[in-house]
Write an enzyme that holds these catalytic residues in place. Structure first.
Site, mmCIF file in Angstrom:
data_model
loop_
_atom_site.group_PDB
_atom_site.id
_atom_site.type_symbol
_atom_site.label_atom_id
_atom_site.label_comp_id
_atom_site.label_asym_id
_atom_site.label_seq_id
_atom_site.Cartn_x
_atom_site.Cartn_y
_atom_site.Cartn_z
ATOM 1 N N ARG A 101 -9.953 2.059 8.758
ATOM 2 C CA ARG A 101 -9.717 0.635 8.981
ATOM 3 C C ARG A 101 -10.857 0.004 9.763
ATOM 4 N NH1 ARG A 101 -3.715 1.042 8.641
ATOM 5 N NH2 ARG A 101 -2.669 -0.865 9.231
ATOM 6 N N ARG A 112 -1.353 -8.540 13.173
ATOM 7 C CA ARG A 112 -1.863 -7.469 12.309
ATOM 8 C C ARG A 112 -2.779 -8.018 11.214
ATOM 9 N NH1 ARG A 112 3.226 -4.489 10.194
ATOM 10 N NH2 ARG A 112 1.781 -2.968 9.352
ATOM 11 N N LYS A 143 0.812 -1.218 0.000
ATOM 12 C CA LYS A 143 0.000 0.000 0.000
ATOM 13 C C LYS A 143 0.842 1.264 0.000
ATOM 14 C CE LYS A 143 -2.380 -0.771 3.568
ATOM 15 N NZ LYS A 143 -2.198 -0.273 4.795
ATOM 16 N N ARG A 166 11.176 -7.029 4.608
ATOM 17 C CA ARG A 166 10.999 -5.579 4.567
ATOM 18 C C ARG A 166 11.988 -4.882 5.508
ATOM 19 N NH1 ARG A 166 5.045 -2.999 4.302
ATOM 20 N NH2 ARG A 166 4.976 -2.994 6.554
ATOM 21 N N ARG A 201 11.116 -3.002 10.994
ATOM 22 C CA ARG A 201 10.157 -2.350 11.889
ATOM 23 C C ARG A 201 9.696 -3.357 12.936
ATOM 24 N NH1 ARG A 201 5.610 0.385 8.233
ATOM 25 N NH2 ARG A 201 4.254 -0.873 9.516
#
Ligand code: AMP
Length: 218
Positions: free
Chosen positions: A88, A171, A13, A127, A160
């Site tokens: 969300r 998540r 995203k 990531r 992260r």
């Protein structure tokens, strides 16, 4: 243009939202970035929300709506905005509807980036982000020129905290439960554009730009 970007965490995203915002000259408003900036700046809001981000839970609606919707006003008069990671929940979507109505504005489209869970888990493990300038990388797909180092500012890249496997699973579960109903909410109103989020970032961007041509015309 006023766009909402939806998709599970790890769908790409953020990367695609930046490209679209740049192409159309609209303000990119990322709820996750807003929260991370507050935490990094040790602000009062940062202190209130840190535990939610660390555990992969959603920040309560009241705090989120205040932090995000407040920024849309600043984009008034500009060419529009693109919301990345917000809404969300149903309550957030309704708060957004109210803010739009107050301003006499309408959403142009809601983009839903679709990616399979298995692919997401793999993607997130690779990531990396720069803790200094925020640029993101992927060990396989978008590697930095020098391993582990930011191309833009030379800072050591990090994973992260919320990209760690246990948090990723949390998540994804949270997303499934709280956010999936919104897809139908926007689909019913004829606003939803489903985009296949698999492939390289360039392939996804090309697909997305093609689909957005219709929104431009509409
Ligand atoms: P993101 O970068 O969009 O994946 O967001 C990172 C984290 O920020 C999420 O896991 C949540 O803890 C929090 N967050 C971001 N956007 C929202 C939102 N719209 N509602 C509640 N929490 C959010």
């Amino acid at each position: 243009m006023r766009l909402v970007f939806m998709g599970p965490p790890g769908a790409g995203k953020g990367t695609q939202a930046k490209a679209v915002a740049e192409k159309y000259g609209v303000t990119h408003v990322s709820s996750g970035d807003i929260f991370r900036t507050e935490i990094a700046g040790n602000t009062e809001l940062g202190g209130q929300i840190k535990a939610y981000l660390d555990s992969g839970a959603l920040v309560p609606d009241e705090i989120t709506v205040k932090a995000v919707v407040g920024r849309l006003g600043a984009a008034r008069g500009a060419d529009g905005w693109l919301l990345d990671g917000f809404p969300r929940t149903q309550a957030q979507a309704e708060a957004l509807d109210e803010a739009l109505e107050d301003d006499g504005e309408k959403l142009s489209a809601v983009i839903y980036l679709e990616v399979d869970t298995e692919i997401i888990v793999k993607r997130m493990a690779g990531r990396r982000v720069c803790p200094n300038c925020g640029r993101s990388y992927h060990t396989e797909h978008i590697p930095p020129k020098v391993e582990g180092t930011c191309d833009a500012c030379g800072t050591r890249l990090i994973t992260r905290d919320d990209d760690k496997p246990e948090t990723v699973r949390q998540r994804l579960a949270t997303y499934q439960q709280a956010t999936t109903p919104l897809i139908e909410y926007y689909d019913r109103r004829g606003l939803l554009i489903r985009t296949d989020g698999t492939g390289t970032p360039d392939q996804v961007r090309a697909r997305l730009f093609e689909q957005l041509k219709e929104v431009e015309c509409g």
